[in-house]
Scaffold this active site. Structure first.
Site, PDB file in Angstrom:
ATOM      1  N   LYS A 171      -4.672  -8.164  13.682  1.00  0.00           N
ATOM      2  CA  LYS A 171      -4.385  -9.528  13.224  1.00  0.00           C
ATOM      3  C   LYS A 171      -5.388 -10.464  13.896  1.00  0.00           C
ATOM      4  O   LYS A 171      -5.502 -10.500  15.131  1.00  0.00           O
ATOM      5  CB  LYS A 171      -2.968  -9.898  13.645  1.00  0.00           C
ATOM      6  CG  LYS A 171      -2.160 -10.559  12.573  1.00  0.00           C
ATOM      7  CD  LYS A 171      -0.717 -10.599  13.017  1.00  0.00           C
ATOM      8  CE  LYS A 171       0.040 -11.640  12.261  1.00  0.00           C
ATOM      9  NZ  LYS A 171       1.403 -11.778  12.791  1.00  0.00           N
TER      10      LYS A 171
HETATM   11  C1  E4P Z   1       3.486 -13.622  10.749  1.00  0.00           C
HETATM   12  O1  E4P Z   1       2.931 -12.554  10.815  1.00  0.00           O
HETATM   13  C2  E4P Z   1       4.040 -14.360  11.893  1.00  0.00           C
HETATM   14  O2  E4P Z   1       4.361 -13.420  12.904  1.00  0.00           O
HETATM   15  C3  E4P Z   1       5.327 -15.076  11.599  1.00  0.00           C
HETATM   16  O3  E4P Z   1       5.781 -14.850  10.291  1.00  0.00           O
HETATM   17  C4  E4P Z   1       5.418 -16.466  12.102  1.00  0.00           C
HETATM   18  O4  E4P Z   1       6.697 -16.967  11.815  1.00  0.00           O
HETATM   19  P1  E4P Z   1       7.329 -18.251  12.521  1.00  0.00           P
HETATM   20  O5  E4P Z   1       6.757 -19.466  11.884  1.00  0.00           O
HETATM   21  O6  E4P Z   1       8.794 -18.117  12.269  1.00  0.00           O
HETATM   22  O7  E4P Z   1       6.985 -18.147  13.987  1.00  0.00           O
END
Ligand code: E4P
Length: 215
Positions: free
Chosen positions: A83
């Protein structure tokens, strides 16, 4: 549409994996920080539980360091997708990792133009954060519609991974728009199989079955 769990908690992953419908896992530094375990140990365990993509995020911000970190993460297991945050350094790192055969999930996407650049850099997944856009007073799902349209227009193979999901309606709307993947927290995932009429219907069937004469 593929369903991913957005967590670094192995018990949550074990539970949803046991239902037979879990396609992958996404993690991020904030989710990992909640677990009080080393990232590598978590990743090894998660990859043993799920037969699908497991996203692991780099914390470096310069392309050369992102690449080195991404290579280290990718060596942990063949299902790891690195990522990378959406920055110009992130684009450089994505292009370089892609040329080494390492798959990238570009994250922190808040506009369709950012998603277009990710696709051009060779990302396997783009992660638009719809809940955070909703929180900010914008309509996150409109972003999904735009990205799906742009990727279809140009036949990009990059998959749209709807992230920052807050409730089941987000999941339904993503499916109606033709998004490839939705990642969601356990609290949302566990709501998907439930409906009160299913519970009532089952209760009635079981009660009526008691009236059937036993042979
Ligand atoms: C995506 O890969 C992120 O880990 C995640 O969906 C972020 O979500 P949040 O806005 O609830 O922290």
């Amino acid at each position: 549409m593929k369903l991913f769990l957005d967590t670094a908690n192995v018990e949550e992953i074990r539970t949803v994996a046991s239902w037979g419908i879990l396609d992958g896992v996404t993690t991020n530094p904030s989710l990992v920080a909640k677990e009080s375990r080393s990232f590598e140990e978590i990743l090894r365990e998660v990859c043993g539980l799920v037969d699908g993509p497991v996203s692991a995020e780099v914390v470096s911000v310069e392309a050369p360091a992102m690449i080195a970190e991404g290579e280290r993460l990718a060596r942990i297991h063949p299902n790891i997708y690195v990522k990378i945050p959406m920055t110009t350094e992130g684009l450089k790192a994505t292009r370089a990792l892609r040329s080494k055969g390492i798959r990238v999930n570009m994250t922190l996407i808040f506009s369709s133009l950012q998603a277009l650049l990710c696709a051009k850099a060779g990302a396997s997944f783009v992660s638009p954060f719809i809940g955070r856009l909703d929180d900010h007073g914008e309509t996150g799902m409109e972003l999904i519609e735009e990205i799906v349209t742009i990727f279809r227009n140009y036949k990009f193979t990059t998959e749209v991974l709807v992230a920052s999901v807050r409730h089941p309606i987000h999941v339904k709307e993503a499916a109606l728009l033709g998004a490839d993947i939705v990642t969601m927290p356990f609290s949302v995932f566990e709501k998907l199989p439930r409906h009160p009429l299913t519970d009532l219907g089952l209760e009635r069937f079981l009660k009526d079955w008691q009236k059937v004469p036993k042979a």
